[in-house]
Design an enzyme around this catalytic site. Structure first.
Site, short mmCIF file in Angstrom:
data_model
loop_
_atom_site.label_atom_id
_atom_site.label_comp_id
_atom_site.label_asym_id
_atom_site.label_seq_id
_atom_site.Cartn_x
_atom_site.Cartn_y
_atom_site.Cartn_z
N SER A 158 0.83 -1.21 0.00
CA SER A 158 0.00 0.00 0.00
C SER A 158 0.86 1.26 0.00
O SER A 158 1.64 1.48 -0.92
CB SER A 158 -0.97 -0.04 1.19
OG SER A 158 -1.88 1.02 1.09
N ASP A 209 -0.29 -3.92 -4.15
CA ASP A 209 -1.39 -2.95 -4.23
C ASP A 209 -0.96 -1.57 -3.73
O ASP A 209 -1.47 -1.06 -2.73
CB ASP A 209 -2.65 -3.44 -3.52
CG ASP A 209 -3.90 -2.90 -4.23
OD1 ASP A 209 -3.93 -2.91 -5.48
OD2 ASP A 209 -4.84 -2.45 -3.57
N ARG A 236 6.16 9.18 -6.72
CA ARG A 236 5.55 7.86 -6.48
C ARG A 236 6.53 6.79 -6.95
O ARG A 236 7.61 7.11 -7.46
CB ARG A 236 4.22 7.75 -7.24
CG ARG A 236 4.39 7.97 -8.74
CD ARG A 236 3.15 7.60 -9.53
NE ARG A 236 3.21 8.05 -10.91
CZ ARG A 236 3.90 7.46 -11.87
NH1 ARG A 236 4.64 6.39 -11.61
NH2 ARG A 236 3.88 7.93 -13.11
N HIS A 246 -7.92 -4.90 -1.21
CA HIS A 246 -6.60 -4.31 -1.01
C HIS A 246 -5.66 -5.33 -0.38
O HIS A 246 -4.53 -5.51 -0.80
CB HIS A 246 -6.79 -3.09 -0.10
CG HIS A 246 -5.68 -2.09 -0.13
ND1 HIS A 246 -5.01 -1.73 -1.28
CD2 HIS A 246 -5.12 -1.34 0.86
CE1 HIS A 246 -4.09 -0.81 -0.98
NE2 HIS A 246 -4.14 -0.56 0.32
#
Length: 437
Positions: free
Chosen positions: A146, A170, A184, A240
């Site tokens: 995550s 994910d 990112r 998720h």
């Protein structure tokens, strides 16, 4: 590779064991109250090795000699957020579980996102300490879950892609989607970046982020997860978190999940992407690093696969060819059941209605929930249209052929039979005549 399953999996799991001999550190346990107050970032590093399999040792951020169990010449895997740890390392490697719960447990997601940058800086400094002690950057593997996927990206970017591998499970989507690569995770953050997407319509990141991006069940709704928001928190978490369970399953290597590079999930479901050329289709998970060179020669790869709703997640794929001799074109869905010596397997091809036209071969891809195991001695077919108000159709089949994709077993055939709508037709298959190829 069984040792990897025994090794990394428990570290990815939730329980904490307490070991009496050493001072064992526990994962920061925060309750909902902390999330509302907001917690300041504090990063703890918990080390697991073969010598301390079920006891996390708290590491100093600056003095590696304070933890003699840490050996800088071993490969090191970091797990960045975030299930709670317990481990049984078999292989000679260091597993460091990064506990930044005090920065991530925050109802204010903006604050948690901000903390990813700080956590990244903190861990970057630690990797520099490792490097100064002789650790090789190319033997470092960051597994980021995550928000942790982007933390891994920030660390990797600092070392100009010399870290060996980043695996993103994910990667978080909100506030990262649409940002430029330096904000990112992206493929330039490590020598090899592999990514799994399981929740791209909610908490996860939709676009490709790595050298190879896997989309489980198209990356959106995972089988067995609640389909609507009325199930509360489980609706948001289940898809998720499935990424972690799929990755853990890959460590076992007992039930490999084969993925198919394709332009879209629908294209994959339509059976347009089953041929992967001489190198074969990639197997999702920990072992994908073995195909690193092949993958890096190509541009960013998106690969798709379907899974079952629980372990074992892997499915068995067959190509299905049907030639009919109905005068009019017919549309419908096919369910196939294969019975082997000890097992049954079922596949329903229903993502869209298949078109059956006279003397024209219809090709479909069937994903079976298990491996029926050869020899298959019974096949059952059901044809449905979903039309409630029309009289039932008959599908006149000239030839049916079932070809396993993953093995070189001979195709199964059946000739000249009639499928009545909603009526199961069961028969013994026969090996196809070679002219059918």
């Amino acid at each position: 590779s069984m040792f990897l399953w025994q090794y990394l999996t428990p570290v990815l799991l939730i329980t904490v064991q307490i070991c009496k001999a050493l001072k064992c550190e526990e994962f920061t346990d925060l309750d909902f109250r902390h999330a509302f107050i907001g917690t300041s970032l504090r990063v703890k590093l918990l080390l697991y090795t073969r010598e301390n399999v079920s006891c996390g040792l708290l590491m100093s951020h600056t003095d590696l000699s304070a933890t003699p169990q840490f050996n800088a010449s071993r490969p090191t895997t970091f797990i960045i957020h975030g299930f709670r740890p317990t481990g049984s390392p078999q292989r000679d490697m260091n597993v460091i579980v990064v506990d930044w719960n005090r920065g991530a447990a925050n109802v204010n997601y903006f604050k948690a996102k901000e903390n990813t940058i700080k956590a990244g800086e903190n861990l970057t400094a630690f990797v520099e300490v490792m490097q100064n002690s002789g650790a090789s950057l190319s033997s470092i593997h960051l597994i980021g879950i995550s928000l942790g996927a982007h933390v891994s990206g920030f660390i990797g970017a600092h070392f100009n892609a010399s870290i060996g591998r980043i695996t993103a499970l994910d990667a978080a989507g909100p506030l990262f989607t649409g940002t430029s690569p330096e904000h990112r995770l992206d493929p330039t953050d490590a020598q090899f970046v592999d990514v799994l997407h399981t929740d791209i319509d909610a908490l996860g990141f939709r676009e490709a982020l790595g050298h190879i991006d896997f989309y489980a069940n198209g990356g959106t709704d995972q089988p067995g997860c609640p389909p609507t928001v009325f199930s509360g928190g489980a609706y948001f978490k289940c898809d998720h978190q499935r990424s972690v369970f799929l990755y853990m399953e890959s460590l076992k290597r007992t039930c490999p999940i084969r993925a198919y590079p394709c332009s879209s999930y629908n294209d994959f479901l339509d059976g347009n992407c089953w041929n992967c050329g001489p190198d074969g289709c990639p197997i999702f998970g920990y072992g994908i690093i073995e195909k690193k060179d092949v993958i890096q020669k190509m541009q960013q790869i998106k690969a798709y696969f379907k899974t079952n709703s629980q372990s074992p997640f892997c499915m068995t794929s067959y190509r299905v060819y049907i030639v009919t001799w109905n005068q009019e074109v017919r549309f419908g869905y096919i369910t196939i059941k294969l019975s082997g010596t000890s097992k049954e397997a079922v596949a329903t091809i229903d993502h869209r209605a298949s078109k059956f036209k006279k003397f024209t071969e219809t090709t479909m891809l069937a994903h079976f929930d298990a491996d029926p195991e050869s020899p298959v001695n019974k096949v059952s077919l059901t044809f449905t249209t979903g039309n409630v108000f029309k009289p039932p159709y008959k599908l006149r089949v000239l030839r049916l052929r079932l070809t396993p994709i993953e093995t070189n077993q001979r195709s199964l055939c059946r000739y000249d039979f009639i499928l009545e709508e909603n009526q199961k037709k069961t028969f013994r298959p026969i090996p196809c005549e070679d002219t059918d190829f």
